[in-house]
Design a protein around this motif. Sequence first.
Motif, PDB file in Angstrom:
ATOM      1  N   UNK A 323       0.824  -1.215   0.000  1.00  0.00           N
ATOM      2  CA  UNK A 323       0.000   0.000   0.000  1.00  0.00           C
ATOM      3  C   UNK A 323       0.858   1.266   0.000  1.00  0.00           C
ATOM      4  N   UNK A 324       1.994   1.225   0.719  1.00  0.00           N
ATOM      5  CA  UNK A 324       2.897   2.384   0.771  1.00  0.00           C
ATOM      6  C   UNK A 324       4.106   2.098  -0.095  1.00  0.00           C
ATOM      7  N   UNK A 325       3.891   1.995  -1.398  1.00  0.00           N
ATOM      8  CA  UNK A 325       5.005   1.519  -2.209  1.00  0.00           C
ATOM      9  C   UNK A 325       5.924   2.658  -2.636  1.00  0.00           C
ATOM     10  N   UNK A 326       7.231   2.335  -2.732  1.00  0.00           N
ATOM     11  CA  UNK A 326       8.144   3.328  -3.288  1.00  0.00           C
ATOM     12  C   UNK A 326       7.947   3.411  -4.802  1.00  0.00           C
ATOM     13  N   UNK A 327       8.610   4.366  -5.436  1.00  0.00           N
ATOM     14  CA  UNK A 327       8.604   4.431  -6.896  1.00  0.00           C
ATOM     15  C   UNK A 327       9.409   3.224  -7.390  1.00  0.00           C
ATOM     16  N   UNK A 328       8.768   2.327  -8.145  1.00  0.00           N
ATOM     17  CA  UNK A 328       9.399   1.040  -8.473  1.00  0.00           C
ATOM     18  C   UNK A 328       9.964   1.018  -9.888  1.00  0.00           C
ATOM     19  N   UNK A 329      11.215   0.606  -9.992  1.00  0.00           N
ATOM     20  CA  UNK A 329      11.870   0.467 -11.290  1.00  0.00           C
ATOM     21  C   UNK A 329      12.306  -0.983 -11.446  1.00  0.00           C
ATOM     22  N   UNK A 330      11.804  -1.654 -12.478  1.00  0.00           N
ATOM     23  CA  UNK A 330      12.208  -3.031 -12.724  1.00  0.00           C
ATOM     24  C   UNK A 330      13.197  -3.114 -13.862  1.00  0.00           C
ATOM     25  N   UNK A 331      13.969  -4.174 -13.892  1.00  0.00           N
ATOM     26  CA  UNK A 331      14.849  -4.453 -15.027  1.00  0.00           C
ATOM     27  C   UNK A 331      14.283  -5.670 -15.759  1.00  0.00           C
ATOM     28  N   UNK A 332      14.514  -5.723 -17.033  1.00  0.00           N
ATOM     29  CA  UNK A 332      14.129  -6.911 -17.792  1.00  0.00           C
ATOM     30  C   UNK A 332      15.355  -7.363 -18.571  1.00  0.00           C
ATOM     31  N   UNK A 333      15.898  -8.502 -18.158  1.00  0.00           N
ATOM     32  CA  UNK A 333      17.050  -9.051 -18.890  1.00  0.00           C
ATOM     33  C   UNK A 333      16.494 -10.078 -19.859  1.00  0.00           C
ATOM     34  N   UNK A 334      16.588  -9.778 -21.138  1.00  0.00           N
ATOM     35  CA  UNK A 334      15.993 -10.667 -22.145  1.00  0.00           C
ATOM     36  C   UNK A 334      17.070 -11.131 -23.128  1.00  0.00           C
ATOM     37  N   UNK A 335      16.723 -12.186 -23.854  1.00  0.00           N
ATOM     38  CA  UNK A 335      17.642 -12.625 -24.901  1.00  0.00           C
ATOM     39  C   UNK A 335      17.125 -12.200 -26.275  1.00  0.00           C
ATOM     40  N   UNK A 336      15.826 -11.820 -26.366  1.00  0.00           N
ATOM     41  CA  UNK A 336      15.229 -11.416 -27.638  1.00  0.00           C
ATOM     42  C   UNK A 336      13.935 -10.649 -27.371  1.00  0.00           C
ATOM     43  N   UNK A 337      13.406  -9.996 -28.392  1.00  0.00           N
ATOM     44  CA  UNK A 337      12.136  -9.249 -28.284  1.00  0.00           C
ATOM     45  C   UNK A 337      12.090  -8.363 -27.043  1.00  0.00           C
ATOM     46  N   UNK A 338      13.123  -7.547 -26.880  1.00  0.00           N
ATOM     47  CA  UNK A 338      13.289  -6.749 -25.663  1.00  0.00           C
ATOM     48  C   UNK A 338      12.072  -5.875 -25.372  1.00  0.00           C
TER      49      UNK A 338
END
Length: 407
Positions: A323-338
């Motif tokens: 409920x009290x979430x920080x500003x969230x940044x995710x990473x996506x490590x992909x091998x194709x179709x980034x």
Amino acid sequence: MDESTDLQGKRLVLGLSGGIACYKSAELVRALVKAGASVQVVMTQAATQFITPVTMQALSNQPVVLDQWDARAPNNMAHINLTREADAVLVAPASADFIAKLVQGRADEILSLMCLARPIERCPLLLAPAMNREMWAHPATQRNIAQARADGATVLGPAAGDQACGEIGDGRMLEALALRDEVIAFFEPKRLAGKRVLITAGPTFEAIDPVRGITNLSSGKMGFAVARAAREAGAAVTLVAGPVHLPTPAGVRRIDVQSALQMHDAVLPLAPIHDVFVATAAVADWRPASLSDHKIKKDGAKQVPSFELTENPDILAAVARLPQRPYCVGFAAESHDLLKHAREKLIRKNVPLIVGNLGPATFGRDDNALLLVDAHGERQLATASKRALARELVREIAQRLSSPTAS
Ligand code: CTP
């Protein structure tokens, strides 16, 4: 961005007062010059007892200023001229006696005279204290340090550890490269001042038995670079790191973990008290369903062992659900179709920003290329060092935090 350009164009005055730590100043001047700065060295008479001006001249490639009566300056006012064009004065080592003089505004030799005569608004003063632990702990020194800070000086260190006198404690001057990094950080704009940033980095290790496990090729370099950049931008940074052998960036609080579950348990209670969460870790998606207490032996067994796997919790998605979430940044490590996968993760994990990169192309390397994907579109950050990209990402995050639509 290569380390060697971090101080490009900066004009520094490096002051040396008397102390055994002068031996570190030779390496320091070299590191500052290598990082692109021009360095004018100024030494007190006491400093010349510990290291020769010849050494400092050779390494800075500029004649050293040693006294206030130096007749080389046409106006004979070295103490004035030295700081008028300078971006900062760094006194390293700053002895107890020198700090005391500074605080009193004394000006009976070139270095304290120059510090007093500097344009205080335009030319910041950085002090790297170096002294015996008793001298450092003495109420007089602590009083003086507090006053030097109140007068606008930035104090770098000191470090704790073995001292030249054989004692152990606080008072050692920071090492040359650490000081160089502090100077680099000093000049970075404080875009995240007052913010708290939580970062996960590296792989996780999912044990099969006491000597084996499942892991991946993530080096942690990107996450450590983001931690350093966030700290340089003035944030208080907590770095939850999987098993990697990288040095902790200066000023960063580090929590070491092994498995995804440990990472999850370290992150979740901390997330609500942070403003930003950056999930760079390559968290193992699965772990062995049961851990063997003893090493699984090959002898006698006819069959190759097989493992049942169970899914690990998704740390980023769990933080994003708070409920009290920080500003969230995710990473996506992909091998194709980034782009496709990054956009799909943006929605699935319900985060405002996903940073896509091609895993196999970047694992372990010092450079990377990033694709920033949010609800409005995408932006490509071309191949550059992980340090440069981390700074750019921090700039992006700071911008989004200050925008009213950030979530
Ligand atoms: N992540 C996480 N916890 C997990 C798995 C992933 O916090 N158990 C985070 C990563 O740190 C990253 C983002 O989620 O910021 C995407 O991770 P990635 O491994 O690319 O995606 P997955 O969700 O694991 O999906 P897939 O393996 O199918 O690509």
